[in-house]
Design a protein around this motif. Sequence first.
Motif, short mmCIF file in Angstrom:
data_model
loop_
_atom_site.label_atom_id
_atom_site.label_comp_id
_atom_site.label_asym_id
_atom_site.label_seq_id
_atom_site.Cartn_x
_atom_site.Cartn_y
_atom_site.Cartn_z
N ASN A 1 0.81 -1.21 0.00
CA ASN A 1 0.00 0.00 0.00
C ASN A 1 0.84 1.26 0.00
O ASN A 1 0.37 2.32 -0.42
CB ASN A 1 -0.97 -0.02 1.18
N TYR B 1 -0.42 3.68 -2.72
CA TYR B 1 -1.05 4.89 -2.20
C TYR B 1 -0.04 5.99 -1.85
O TYR B 1 -0.11 7.09 -2.39
CB TYR B 1 -1.88 4.56 -0.95
N LEU C 1 -6.80 6.44 0.83
CA LEU C 1 -7.56 5.21 0.64
C LEU C 1 -8.92 5.50 0.01
O LEU C 1 -9.50 4.62 -0.65
CB LEU C 1 -7.75 4.49 1.98
N CYS D 1 -9.88 -1.60 -0.02
CA CYS D 1 -8.96 -0.77 0.77
C CYS D 1 -9.69 0.42 1.38
O CYS D 1 -9.44 0.79 2.53
CB CYS D 1 -7.80 -0.29 -0.10
N GLU D 2 -10.59 1.02 0.61
CA GLU D 2 -11.37 2.13 1.15
C GLU D 2 -12.19 1.66 2.35
O GLU D 2 -12.25 2.33 3.38
CB GLU D 2 -12.30 2.69 0.08
N GLY E 1 -10.01 1.17 5.31
CA GLY E 1 -9.62 2.46 5.88
C GLY E 1 -10.70 3.06 6.75
O GLY E 1 -10.43 3.65 7.80
N LEU F 1 -9.25 0.84 10.00
CA LEU F 1 -8.09 1.67 10.32
C LEU F 1 -8.46 3.09 10.74
O LEU F 1 -7.59 3.92 10.95
CB LEU F 1 -7.14 1.73 9.11
N GLN G 1 -6.27 6.97 12.20
CA GLN G 1 -6.37 8.35 11.76
C GLN G 1 -6.66 9.25 12.94
O GLN G 1 -6.07 10.32 13.09
CB GLN G 1 -7.48 8.49 10.70
#
Length: 258
Positions: A131, A135, A142, A234-235, A238, A242, A246
């Motif tokens: 990634n 990215y 993401l 992946c979005e 995120g 994840l 953030q």
Amino acid sequence: MNMSEMGEVVAYLLRYRSAERVPGGGRKRRAAREGQLSERDVCALIDDASDLEREALRDFLAGQGLRLKTFEAGDFPGIAPGSRYYALLPDPELEQPPLYTRQPVFEALKLRQESRSELAQWYLQLWLLMNTLLYTRYNRALSDVSRYQEATFASHELLDLLRDQLEALRALGEAAPETSRVLLEERGEDLNRRVRAFIDLQVRAGLLEASGASGEDASPGDIWQQTLLGALECEQIGIHQLGHLQALAEGRLAEETA
């Protein structure tokens, strides 16, 4: 779409994770194989299903913790005019049944008698580095799903990043996290074998696909492109898995600037 046909549609989606009415990027439609419908037939069955049949399909997938999302031309680049892209994704609001295990990951990355925790370390490192290539180097978030077609990397780039990562870890000496020291026990061609196995896993899952070669040192099969399914997943990771990282990063930034 009767119950038998619904079962065949679900079997296809579980294998390939996506289906397109008109495949983009020059990809040929997946042909029928023994015991499995062709991609054309799967799309036709979903397209022609009644509202009640679609609801039954949604309920069937929801029981497995899955959701079928539909995208039209114009939603994302790469979807041909008049086409429709179906993506099978885990539903973050539903619990995944025990049926979906990590066993294929462990089997693919295993070279000797490593424990599951050691193999999970290898997968995490390779996933993060992949990634970085898909990215970070493109200055891409993401959530930038629509840029998936520009996200490519060469096999040797992932291998080089892994070697650099391990050298940085080795330089830490005793300060290196104990859980990560297992990564320093590689031998000979271990790194190359793990990278190849990891990429193959991503391809089999429909998250990467072979791209056209570019550059003098590249050949077909050495360059990998993220798929729309891979970008969508992946979005979702995120947002739902994840997101706390953030918030943590923003909290630290606020402390530093206070």
